[in-house]
Design a protein around this motif. Sequence first.
Motif, PDB file in Angstrom:
ATOM      1  N   ARG A  95       2.415   1.719  -3.284  1.00 35.56           N
ATOM      2  CA  ARG A  95       1.306   2.305  -4.293  1.00 35.56           C
ATOM      3  C   ARG A  95       1.110   3.930  -4.191  1.00 35.56           C
ATOM      4  O   ARG A  95       0.897   4.708  -5.194  1.00 35.56           O
ATOM      5  CB  ARG A  95      -0.015   1.698  -4.236  1.00 35.56           C
ATOM      6  N   THR A  96       1.277   4.485  -3.008  1.00 42.29           N
ATOM      7  CA  THR A  96       1.268   5.847  -2.696  1.00 42.29           C
ATOM      8  C   THR A  96       2.430   6.439  -3.215  1.00 42.29           C
ATOM      9  O   THR A  96       2.525   7.623  -3.547  1.00 42.29           O
ATOM     10  CB  THR A  96       1.024   5.938  -1.140  1.00 42.29           C
ATOM     11  N   ASN A  97       3.560   5.744  -3.480  1.00 36.09           N
ATOM     12  CA  ASN A  97       4.954   6.452  -3.915  1.00 36.09           C
ATOM     13  C   ASN A  97       4.931   5.926  -5.465  1.00 36.09           C
ATOM     14  O   ASN A  97       6.123   5.937  -5.972  1.00 36.09           O
ATOM     15  CB  ASN A  97       5.891   5.579  -3.291  1.00 36.09           C
ATOM     16  N   ASN A  98       3.710   5.704  -6.275  1.00 36.87           N
ATOM     17  CA  ASN A  98       3.706   5.532  -7.678  1.00 36.87           C
ATOM     18  C   ASN A  98       4.485   4.268  -8.091  1.00 36.87           C
ATOM     19  O   ASN A  98       4.655   4.113  -9.264  1.00 36.87           O
ATOM     20  CB  ASN A  98       4.367   6.648  -8.246  1.00 36.87           C
ATOM     21  N   GLN A 121       0.956  -1.245  -0.022  1.00 35.26           N
ATOM     22  CA  GLN A 121       0.026  -0.004  -0.037  1.00 35.26           C
ATOM     23  C   GLN A 121       0.804   1.393   0.008  1.00 35.26           C
ATOM     24  O   GLN A 121       0.537   2.063  -0.529  1.00 35.26           O
ATOM     25  CB  GLN A 121      -1.033  -0.117   1.257  1.00 35.26           C
ATOM     26  N   HIS A 122       1.858   1.110   0.751  1.00 38.18           N
ATOM     27  CA  HIS A 122       3.042   2.352   0.862  1.00 38.18           C
ATOM     28  C   HIS A 122       3.502   2.538  -0.525  1.00 38.18           C
ATOM     29  O   HIS A 122       3.707   3.615  -0.992  1.00 38.18           O
ATOM     30  CB  HIS A 122       3.795   1.914   2.034  1.00 38.18           C
TER      31      HIS A 122
END
Length: 296
Positions: free
Chosen positions: A216-219, A213-214
């Motif tokens: 994904r937030t960093n592209n 998830q982390h």
Amino acid sequence: MLKLPKKKNKQKRNGSPIPNAPMTQEKSHPSQKLPSQNEVVSSKASAPILFKIPSGVPRFLKCLLTTVKYVEPSFMIKITMDFEIFGHENDLYISQEDIVHVGVMEEIGASCVLLYIRILYFQLVKREISHFFRFVEPIWLSNVGSTEEERVEWVSKRMLDSNPGQMWLLPYHKGKHWMLIIIDFDHQLCYFLDSLHSFPPDEIKSLISRVFQHLRTNNAKTKEVAWRTVKCPRQPLQSVQCGFYVMRMMKDFVTNEFSIRWLTSNCGGKNYYTKDEINEVREEWAQCVMDLMSTT
């Protein structure tokens, strides 16, 4: 925000004995930096460890046990772990206790597993395939002295620069038991290998899920992670061979020409490891320590 140490241009690959002994136990991690299991100072071993060299011990291991049988309790070997192994450069310490535990097949600590990862890494470098495999330090998965937020950030930072086709190996230690997680990053698949044939603990599934998830937030191009439990070789009952089994499984995976097939076929259908197969990794470990000692 936590930051990884900058990569150093000059890499050190030799070891030297030092007088003060760090433990293989874990301690609280400072929030200002990434943790390492080698930053801890030992309170153990105020007297020499008494042991008997078992019969049938491989040659290098027998020589190593003979060498350290009468050393001072503070005996320690300092080994530089190159930046590329775990994404930061740090020092690893091998004590007399570590050597004895490998030699007499007792429960092994994190330093023993880390040294074997170093051995595998340089084997992969020699074969020019190190870019296919990456490792995560066991302590980064541990809930001892750190919050889940910290662990998520540490592992995320390590995996952020994953390249296509890379496989990640994460030795995992819980309740005095070693297990192995292998992550196929491209397909967001986590393979869980436990020599006691258990299922992935909820806490590690939660951690890895949050790592993705982390990312994904960093592209990073990730999706929901899926888990597969591998029926791997089973350790003997009433034994403490889990650490040796994890080392052997890592070896089998990274040296197999068809590593994914090895995983999906339940480690090639192997039910257990023979004494010779376990001795092979113990002998590699001992030979590495002997080589490091000879260069000091």
